[in-house]
Design an enzyme around this catalytic site. Structure first.
Site, PDB file in Angstrom:
ATOM      1  N   SER A   1       0.943  -1.080   0.060  1.00  0.00           N
ATOM      2  CA  SER A   1       0.018   0.040   0.029  1.00  0.00           C
ATOM      3  C   SER A   1       0.977   1.343  -0.172  1.00  0.00           C
ATOM      4  O   SER A   1       2.155   0.968   0.110  1.00  0.00           O
ATOM      5  CB  SER A   1      -0.945   0.063   1.229  1.00  0.00           C
ATOM      6  OG  SER A   1      -0.219   0.366   2.258  1.00  0.00           O
ATOM      7  N   LYS A   2       0.146   2.426  -0.039  1.00  0.00           N
ATOM      8  CA  LYS A   2       1.104   3.685  -0.152  1.00  0.00           C
ATOM      9  C   LYS A   2       1.949   3.820   0.984  1.00  0.00           C
ATOM     10  O   LYS A   2       3.250   4.449   0.898  1.00  0.00           O
ATOM     11  CB  LYS A   2      -0.142   4.942   0.211  1.00  0.00           C
ATOM     12  CG  LYS A   2      -0.845   5.142  -1.192  1.00  0.00           C
ATOM     13  CD  LYS A   2      -1.468   6.519  -1.073  1.00  0.00           C
ATOM     14  CE  LYS A   2      -2.105   6.819  -2.361  1.00  0.00           C
ATOM     15  NZ  LYS A   2      -3.466   6.878  -2.310  1.00  0.00           N
TER      16      LYS A   2
END
Ligand code: GLU
Length: 495
Positions: free
Chosen positions: A242-243
């Site tokens: 994820s980010k």
């Protein structure tokens, strides 16, 4: 015929995980000589935007995923209405007038009891008269799918194997919202069925949706497709990519100067095992030939940015034809304000393509080949201001004016200067590098001199000398150096 599809929602940039899904689905279709469909799933009107749709299409095209058919769900609302009507008429769907507040308190009660929430089925048994009455009153309503009691839905996933999910895990679910927009689980069935999709290849986060979709197929009297759920991609800390792990969109990598071929190749290695062990470099054509779902692992793959970077470097160094590399690098150079001639860039890259791993890094590294007016780093300026450098550059200028320039020639000149001035090789190269590149590290001076026009080299030497502050017209390199050594002897702390 095999028909597969990729069905992104235009609610953000194309995530690496979704890009891998698209690639596997594409490879599967191409391997079987089938059809690959792109379907934009934009029924969530609040989160979907046209800008994201544009970016998605651009990124997929950039990756080389050409599709055979294109659909947008928001263009197909009439079709969904027709199918909702069918389900309503056959009794597989019913209107639900429960208010948001009522549903919220049902949810709360489940939470308090510590049981998973599912709709109570309150509106299941409304009589036609009640329904008519509520509609007349203008009460808003959704359409819910009537989930058969006690069913266990079973399917053979092509990657995950046997999967069985009880309907106890979910209650009657909404297929059309009160604003008339249809929901994902419903439209995906209408679409996959009417588009003739034979294989649904998607992320494993959709496994809980699959039994709902299978029940809708059954209710419509349609044959469900085969399902293949891909394992998630993890970051190096083994949590879902994820980010938090940094750049995770295709766009990020594209802008950083990764090549589509390298990213395509790398994403295939995340979860698919090539038949030939140890081989990692694959062209798109080879991947089409070799790809099969049997060789997709059912456990998660770990994304490594370093590995991707390394592979990108291999593509830049060895795989990409030189002309393609020129075309790929040009826009990056243009963005940095350089407008090199293509032939010239070709010659530069021939000598330098092994010195950088991303196109952005390439721009940084190759600056000395393009910059008219160099900028000098602080260390380079310091070096240029020593009398030793002035001596080296004066000698260099003098010799250059008398002969042709080439990489070998420069090496010979450097040796002569080294001997004549009694310096170490390193000291001579240091001065030349500072003068010709503006840095103390980077591309080889010999390579630079092979490619740069001679006037440009002369100009750079002149400009560097003008910055040194030591040069007087009558000075010879030897005299300058003597002066420098004298000063050093006078102040032993400096030597
Ligand atoms: N629009 C869904 C998503 O982006 C696609 C689900 C599917 O492939 O069925 O996750």
């Amino acid at each position: 015929m095999v028909v597969s599809r990729f069905a992104p929602s235009p609610t953000g940039y194309l995530h690496l995980g979704n890009a891998r899904t698209a690639i596997f689905s594409y490879l599967f279709a191409r391997h079987h000589g089938g059809k690959f469909i792109l379907r934009v799933e934009d029924t969530d009107r609040e989160r979907s935007t046209q800008e994201f749709e544009q970016m998605l299409l651009q990124d997929l095209q950039w990756l080389g995923l050409e599709w055979d058919e294109f659909y947008r769900q928001s263009d197909r609302f009439d079709l969904y209405k027709e199918y909702a009507q069918k389900l309503l008429e056959s009794g597989h769907a019913y209107p639900c007038f429960c208010t948001v507040e009522e549903l919220e308190s049902e949810r709360k009660r489940a939470e308090e009891k510590g049981v998973p929430y599912r709709y109570s089925g309150k509106c299941r048994a409304l009589t036609p008269q009640q329904v008519e009455g509520y509609k007349k009153e203008g009460r808003p309503y959704t359409l819910r799918f009537r989930v058969p009691d006690g069913r266990v839905v079973v399917f053979e996933d092509l990657i995950k194997g046997h999967i069985s999910i009880s309907v106890e895990d979910f209650g009657d679910f909404v297929i059309v919202r009160s604003d008339g927009t249809p929901t994902y689980n419903f439209v995906v069935v209408v679409d996959d069925a009417t588009m003739g999709v034979t294989h649904v290849i998607r992320g494993e986060d959709h496994i809980p949706n699959t039994p709902k979709q299978i029940l809708i197929y059954e209710a419509l009297g349609l044959q469900p497709p085969r399902f293949a759920h891909l394992p998630v991609i993890l970051g190096e800390d083994r949590s879902k990519l994820s980010k938090r792990h940094g750049a995770v969109s295709v766009r990020n990598y594209r802008e950083e100067g990764y090549l589509p071929d390298a990213l395509f190749n790398y994403l295939c290695l995340l979860g698919w095992s090539p038949p030939e062990e140890g081989k990692e470099l694959f062209s798109k054509e080879e991947l089409i030939r070799l790809f099969s779902l049997e060789r997709v692992n059912s456990s998660p793959a770990v994304f490594s940015k370093e590995k991707l970077r390394w592979l990108n470097g291999v593509y830049i160094r060895e795989v990409l034809p030189l002309d393609r590399l020129v075309e790929e690098l040009l826009p990056f150079l243009e963005r940095a304000g350089y407008r090199p001639d293509k032939d010239y860039l070709r010659r530069v890259l021939q000598k330098t393509r092994d010195s950088f791993e991303t196109l952005k890094e390439g721009v940084q590294r190759l600056r000395p080949f393009f910059a008219g007016e160099l900028t000098y780093s602080e260390e380079a300026l310091k070096t240029l201001q020593t009398q030793q450098a002035t001596a080296v550059l004066s000698a260099f200028l003098h010799k250059l004016q008398q002969r042709e320039l080439s990489g070998e020639g420069v090496k010979a000149i450097a040796k002569e200067i080294q001997k004549e001035l009694g310096l170490k090789a390193k000291e001579v190269w240091h001065a030349l590098r500072a003068c010709l590149t503006g840095e103390l590290e980077g591309v080889g001076v010999d390579i630079l001199c092979e490619v740069l026009p001679k006037e440009e080299v002369l100009g750079r030497v002149e400009r560097a000398l003008s910055k040194s502050g030591h040069r007087r017209p009558a000075d010879t390199p030897q005299a300058l150096l003597c002066e420098d050594f004298h000063r050093r002897e006078d102040s032993p702390g400096l030597s």
